[in-house]
Design a protein around this motif. Structure first.
Motif, PDB file in Angstrom:
ATOM      1  N   ALA A 207       0.835  -1.199   0.000  1.00  0.00           N
ATOM      2  CA  ALA A 207       0.000   0.000   0.000  1.00  0.00           C
ATOM      3  C   ALA A 207       0.873   1.253   0.000  1.00  0.00           C
ATOM      4  O   ALA A 207       1.907   1.324   0.682  1.00  0.00           O
ATOM      5  CB  ALA A 207      -0.923  -0.017   1.217  1.00  0.00           C
ATOM      6  N   GLY A 208       0.441   2.248  -0.824  1.00  0.00           N
ATOM      7  CA  GLY A 208       1.198   3.493  -0.945  1.00  0.00           C
ATOM      8  C   GLY A 208       2.239   3.483  -2.033  1.00  0.00           C
ATOM      9  O   GLY A 208       2.871   4.511  -2.281  1.00  0.00           O
ATOM     10  N   GLN A 209       2.454   2.335  -2.687  1.00  0.00           N
ATOM     11  CA  GLN A 209       3.464   2.233  -3.742  1.00  0.00           C
ATOM     12  C   GLN A 209       2.795   2.279  -5.110  1.00  0.00           C
ATOM     13  O   GLN A 209       1.566   2.157  -5.234  1.00  0.00           O
ATOM     14  CB  GLN A 209       4.254   0.935  -3.580  1.00  0.00           C
ATOM     15  CG  GLN A 209       4.907   0.771  -2.238  1.00  0.00           C
ATOM     16  CD  GLN A 209       5.870   1.898  -1.918  1.00  0.00           C
ATOM     17  OE1 GLN A 209       6.740   2.235  -2.718  1.00  0.00           O
ATOM     18  NE2 GLN A 209       5.711   2.489  -0.734  1.00  0.00           N
ATOM     19  N   LEU A 256      -0.157   2.594 -11.948  1.00  0.00           N
ATOM     20  CA  LEU A 256      -1.141   3.102 -10.993  1.00  0.00           C
ATOM     21  C   LEU A 256      -0.374   3.723  -9.834  1.00  0.00           C
ATOM     22  O   LEU A 256       0.469   3.059  -9.210  1.00  0.00           O
ATOM     23  CB  LEU A 256      -2.051   1.987 -10.474  1.00  0.00           C
ATOM     24  CG  LEU A 256      -3.134   1.466 -11.429  1.00  0.00           C
ATOM     25  CD1 LEU A 256      -2.520   0.597 -12.516  1.00  0.00           C
ATOM     26  CD2 LEU A 256      -4.188   0.658 -10.670  1.00  0.00           C
ATOM     27  N   GLN A 257      -0.662   4.995  -9.544  1.00  0.00           N
ATOM     28  CA  GLN A 257       0.107   5.755  -8.575  1.00  0.00           C
ATOM     29  C   GLN A 257      -0.421   5.544  -7.153  1.00  0.00           C
ATOM     30  O   GLN A 257      -1.621   5.657  -6.891  1.00  0.00           O
ATOM     31  CB  GLN A 257       0.058   7.256  -8.913  1.00  0.00           C
ATOM     32  CG  GLN A 257       0.568   7.602 -10.305  1.00  0.00           C
ATOM     33  CD  GLN A 257       2.066   7.379 -10.430  1.00  0.00           C
ATOM     34  OE1 GLN A 257       2.803   7.479  -9.456  1.00  0.00           O
ATOM     35  NE2 GLN A 257       2.512   7.079 -11.653  1.00  0.00           N
ATOM     36  N   GLU A 258       0.523   5.218  -6.231  1.00  0.00           N
ATOM     37  CA  GLU A 258       0.260   5.159  -4.791  1.00  0.00           C
ATOM     38  C   GLU A 258      -1.071   4.448  -4.495  1.00  0.00           C
ATOM     39  O   GLU A 258      -2.030   5.028  -3.987  1.00  0.00           O
ATOM     40  CB  GLU A 258       0.258   6.570  -4.186  1.00  0.00           C
ATOM     41  CG  GLU A 258       1.590   7.271  -4.321  1.00  0.00           C
ATOM     42  CD  GLU A 258       1.567   8.670  -3.724  1.00  0.00           C
ATOM     43  OE1 GLU A 258       0.486   9.097  -3.271  1.00  0.00           O
ATOM     44  OE2 GLU A 258       2.618   9.326  -3.705  1.00  0.00           O
ATOM     45  N   VAL A 259      -1.084   3.190  -4.815  1.00  0.00           N
ATOM     46  CA  VAL A 259      -2.324   2.423  -4.685  1.00  0.00           C
ATOM     47  C   VAL A 259      -2.627   2.161  -3.205  1.00  0.00           C
ATOM     48  O   VAL A 259      -1.735   2.139  -2.349  1.00  0.00           O
ATOM     49  CB  VAL A 259      -2.193   1.080  -5.434  1.00  0.00           C
ATOM     50  CG1 VAL A 259      -2.022   1.315  -6.911  1.00  0.00           C
ATOM     51  CG2 VAL A 259      -1.042   0.250  -4.880  1.00  0.00           C
ATOM     52  N   PRO A 367       7.982  -8.176   2.148  1.00  0.00           N
ATOM     53  CA  PRO A 367       8.719  -7.988   0.892  1.00  0.00           C
ATOM     54  C   PRO A 367       8.172  -6.829   0.072  1.00  0.00           C
ATOM     55  O   PRO A 367       6.992  -6.470   0.149  1.00  0.00           O
ATOM     56  CB  PRO A 367       8.517  -9.325   0.173  1.00  0.00           C
ATOM     57  CG  PRO A 367       8.175 -10.302   1.246  1.00  0.00           C
ATOM     58  CD  PRO A 367       7.427  -9.533   2.267  1.00  0.00           C
ATOM     59  N   GLY A 368       9.042  -6.295  -0.739  1.00  0.00           N
ATOM     60  CA  GLY A 368       8.642  -5.242  -1.658  1.00  0.00           C
ATOM     61  C   GLY A 368       8.966  -3.854  -1.129  1.00  0.00           C
ATOM     62  O   GLY A 368       9.177  -3.632   0.068  1.00  0.00           O
ATOM     63  N   GLU A 369       8.979  -2.918  -2.079  1.00  0.00           N
ATOM     64  CA  GLU A 369       9.254  -1.531  -1.730  1.00  0.00           C
ATOM     65  C   GLU A 369       8.111  -0.986  -0.889  1.00  0.00           C
ATOM     66  O   GLU A 369       6.941  -1.225  -1.167  1.00  0.00           O
ATOM     67  CB  GLU A 369       9.427  -0.705  -3.009  1.00  0.00           C
ATOM     68  CG  GLU A 369       9.811   0.736  -2.755  1.00  0.00           C
ATOM     69  CD  GLU A 369       9.990   1.516  -4.046  1.00  0.00           C
ATOM     70  OE1 GLU A 369      10.241   2.725  -3.983  1.00  0.00           O
ATOM     71  OE2 GLU A 369       9.870   0.880  -5.124  1.00  0.00           O
ATOM     72  N   GLY A 370       8.457  -0.248   0.142  1.00  0.00           N
ATOM     73  CA  GLY A 370       7.448   0.302   1.036  1.00  0.00           C
ATOM     74  C   GLY A 370       6.805  -0.740   1.939  1.00  0.00           C
ATOM     75  O   GLY A 370       5.681  -0.556   2.390  1.00  0.00           O
TER      76      GLY A 370
END
Length: 875
Positions: A207-209, A256-259, A367-370
């Protein structure tokens, strides 16, 4: 032209009101899903949408219509936009299809208006797995002319998913013109003008990425098509970037921006041109919430310069998996923050300031960015203070009981504790038998001058000391050893109770209680019967009590009933009294049933060549009811040791006659009778050729001897007792019938002895002569010839001669019966088989001097060997 225009409204009204059927005969020129509309849409399994505003109209080439003459001829589906309001829609649904069945949908369309105005919009919708319609994947609007145009739909929906194509006509504001479709074909090969998408994979982000979908398509000139990412709820996302992979393949990226969790949905790629459209499968956007602990960390240990915590990271808010755990801490009065990575459930924070309050939180990362979530709830705690100045003074004992000790101590002030926060602890430890020890510490109220230590073992030396602790250290007093008072003992260990069962007694032993709580003075055992397998045994009655000295841990309980369960309660005592009782149930062994005394009593009632009838008398149960009676037949063998009736072992293994014959067993079970079949003495025939409870009672072999045994069996649970007795013996029959000697030869005992001696000598001589004759001659004479000759010479014997004839006939019948009942018995042979010789003498070939007959009486002269016995009757 004006006439046609004036007639158009009347035609449209007639067209819409005419009862043209939408169902027609089946078409076969296209594959499944296609339609030429010659017989209407119903013949192709097309359906009008039940929830649209109006319906498509079928135009048939076989029926007159009032369309303008410039409209195409033939059969097709059409919508007249002049009869409907702007924005109204009509939908025609194709049958549900799968990618395994089709690869491309080709169709013809036109949008026509006499004045060149916009008649409306033709939309193509693709519904997947009966889900929502989403936005159109292809559309055309405005005037396209009077000629049919072709377009393709490349639908990339993969098994096991299914899809449905829907043609939607939407009326425009001009409300003048026609929208028509025709010749829908479902082709089994890829489209030529519209690109096909490869399988679109799911995308997972935190979330937020930013989330990125990449669609890869194949097709000619596909890079010039319009591209967008279509969301299932209707939103369209424009393409962010396209890239040519080769001349037949390209890739399109959508961002998709900042989902957030609200963006989680199904998405698919769509490409469109005037020649058609391509659509991919739906892929899922998975939005993961970074994890956050639900509970604060737990304090495990504290010191002047360290804090030991447990992270409590198992319960979280958000999504896993967790790949990183961090501890974030700071002073509650400060502004700095420090973060440490942790790879264990617990963590120790070092180099902290004494007597300082800290706030500690846990950070979790997936895992993952953010992927790092917000810090969890805080743990607020303090470090310890400085070391106390001195040790407390010696404890004073105020009261001693069996399980508690009360102690006094001096009042402690700040000048001793060196800290406003301190603890006063009483620690104790003691040793008991079997190397058992216990140590514990109890926190005291520093302001209370006295404290009670509870839950101590009786009659035990307890070591006590007081400990003063603060965040920096501890001071201990000297140990004081106090013995607690005695108490009633604990229970006798259940696992030490062991009962050995016999039929009329029980041997019970036990061990001393694990907690004697003093000196054991005696043991008391009370017992009573609670149930019995034998209904005749009384179980109600007052319990009996036995007392044993302190050093006696076993007892034998006599005069008990077999098959009866007794409940024992055992307890120990000290000077303080008896402790709790421990119970155990022990069941005596059942006894074998008692059979009536057959000793000296002949149970045989009747006897034939193949049967023997015996009298069976019921047994008396001892400890358990009779479960079965069994009749056992044992074959007598001259080389087998004779079983003694008084001290015999019963037959425990049931053996059928067939198994005995095949396995060579010396006995077999002839019958098994339920106890209800023998309420009183009753006869039973051994060899009656019947089956009893699965055991065959075959006829007895006349030439064999048998012992007949009667068994009674009692069985309960896993215990079985059997009693048996021999009730009859059947002797083996000889091969020849008995010939009764002349009464004149039995005048006195001397003559009998002389006759026996002479008979033995004659038999030996005859045997030698017969052996010589057999070697020289091959002719034989039947046994009946000598019987007839003997009959002629014994006419004076009268009744004796008649009796002889009956015996011979009976023997002949027994031989016949034997050959019938025991035809397959390898041990059954006839007399003539064993003695194949002629009794003639050389001096008189026609008159025998003696006849050998089977032994049936007691007044003949006997000669025998290991196989058979004969009686010689002189003629």
């Amino acid at each position: 032209m004006d006439t046609a225009a004036a007639a158009l409204p009347a035609f449209v009204a007639l067209l819409l009101l005419s009862p043209w059927p939408l169902l027609g005969s089946a078409q076969g020129q296209f594959s499944a899903g296609g339609c030429t509309f010659d017989d209407g849409p119903g013949a192709c399994d097309y359906h009008q949408d039940l929830y649209d505003d109006f319906e498509w109209v079928h135009v048939s080439a076989q029926e007159p219509h009032y369309l303008p003459p410039e409209m195409p001829q033939g059969s097709y589906m059409i919508v007249d936009s002049s009869d409907h309001d702007p924005g109204e829609k009509a939908r025609l649904q194709l049958p549900t299809m799968k990618e395994n069945d089709t690869h491309c949908i080709d169709f013809s369309y036109l949008l026509y208006s006499q004045k060149g105005l916009n008649p409306g919009t033709l939309n193509i919708l693709v519904r997947v797995n009966k889900g929502p319609l989403a936005n159109p994947i292809w559309n055309v609007t405005g005037f396209t002319g009077r000629d049919w145009l072709r377009a393709e739909l490349a639908v990339s929906t993969f098994w096991p998913n299914e899809y449905q194509v829907i043609f939607e006509a939407e009326v425009s504001g001009g409300r003048s013109g026609y929208i028509a479709i025709d010749d829908i074909q479902v082709l089994s090969y890829p489209c030529d003008k519209s690109p096909h998408f490869l399988r679109l994979g799911d995308v997972e982000v935190n979330a937020g990425q930013n989330a990125t979908f990449q669609c890869i398509a194949t097709g000619r000139d596909a890079v010039h098509n319009k591209l967008w990412l279509q969301r299932r709820n209707g939103e369209d996302i424009p393409v962010a970037q396209t890239k040519n992979i080769n001349h037949r393949r390209f890739a399109a990226s959508f961002r998709l921006q900042e989902v957030t969790k609200t963006d989680q949905d199904l998405y698919r790629c769509v490409t469109q041109s005037e020649r058609g459209s391509g659509v991919s499968n739906f892929a899922q956007l998975i939005v993961r919430e970074p994890p956050r602990p639900i509970a604060p960390p737990q304090l495990l240990g504290v010191g002047p310069t360290y804090l030991l915590i447990q992270l409590n990271a198992n319960s979280i808010i958000g999504d896993g998996p967790i790949i990183l755990k961090e501890v974030e801490y700071r002073m509650t009065s400060g502004s700095w923050t420090e973060t440490h990575a942790v790879n264990a459930p617990t963590y120790k924070l070092w180099h902290l300031d004494p007597d300082t309050e800290y706030e500690i939180r846990v950070l979790l990362t997936r895992p993952g960015e953010g992927g790092t979530g917000l810090p969890g709830p805080p743990l607020i705690t303090r470090t310890k203070c400085a070391e106390p100045m001195r040790t407390p003074k010696t404890l004073k004992i105020a009261e001693i009981q069996a399980r508690r000790i009360a102690v006094d101590w001096e009042s402690l002030g700040y000048n001793i504790t060196r800290c406003h926060t301190f603890n006063v602890t009483i620690c104790y430890h003691y040793f008991r038998g079997h190397n058992e020890s216990k140590a514990d510490c109890l926190d005291m109220d520093p302001k209370a001058p006295q404290h009670v230590v509870n839950h101590l073992p009786p009659y035990t030396n307890v070591s006590l000391k007081m400990i003063l602790t603060n965040p920096e250290g501890r001071k201990e007093s000297e140990e004081t050893i106090i013995q607690t008072d005695e108490d009633v003992p604990g229970p006798v260990p259940v696992n030490s109770l062991q009962g050995t069962s016999f039929e009329n007694k029980i041997f019970l032993n036990w061990k001393e209680p694990l907690d004697p709580n003093g000196i054991i003075t005696q043991y008391e055992v009370s017992y009573s019967s609670i149930r019995s397998f034998d209904p005749a045994v009384p179980v109600a009655g007052p319990p009996q009590t036995v007392s044993n000295l302190w050093n006696s841990t076993h007892h034998v309980f006599m005069h008990l009933h077999p098959g009866t369960t007794y409940q024992f309660f055992i307890r120990a005592s000290t000077v303080k009294g008896f402790g709790p009782a421990t119970a155990i149930n022990v069941t005596t062994n059942i006894s074998a049933p008692t059979l009536p005394d057959y000793e000296g009593v002949d149970a045989s009632l009747n006897e034939t060549a193949t049967t023997i009838t015996v009298l069976l008398r019921p047994a008396q149960a001892k400890g358990a009811p009779i479960s079965a009676y069994q009749i056992v037949v044992e074959e007598l063998h001259p080389h087998r040791t004779k079983r003694e009736t008084g001290a015999m072992e019963c037959y425990q293994v049931p053996v059928t006659y067939q198994n005995a014959m095949s396995g060579g067993a010396p006995y077999y079970f002839a019958a098994e009778l339920p106890p209800g079949n023998l309420p009183e003495p009753a006869p039973f025939t051994v060899g009656d050729n019947r089956t009893y409870q699965g055991f065959w009672n075959p006829p007895l072999a006349p030439r064999k001897g048998y012992n007949i045994y009667f068994q009674a069996m009692s069985s309960v649970e896993k215990e079985t007792k059997t009693q048996c007795v021999r009730i009859a013996t059947k002797a083996a029959a000889t091969e020849e019938p008995e010939v009764i000697p002349d009464p004149a030869k039995q005048t006195d005992r001397v003559v009998k002895i002389a006759g026996i001696s002479a008979g033995i000598l004659v038999f030996i001589l005859l045997l030698l002569v017969v052996i010589l004759i057999v070697k020289k001659r091959r002719s034989y004479y039947s046994y009946s010839y000598y019987l007839k000759l003997a009959k002629k010479r014994k006419d004076a014997m009268g009744n004796t001669r008649q009796e002889m004839t009956h015996m011979v006939n009976a023997m002949d019948r027994s031989y016949a019966d034997q050959s019938t009942l025991h035809a397959e018995d390898p041990l059954s042979i006839t007399f003539m088989d064993q003695h194949n010789f002629s009794p003639r003498l050389p001096s008189d070939p026609l008159v025998p001097t003696a006849v050998l007959v089977p032994i049936t009486g007691r007044k003949n002269v006997y000669h025998g060997d290991n196989n058979s016995f004969f009686a010689i009757s002189y003629l």
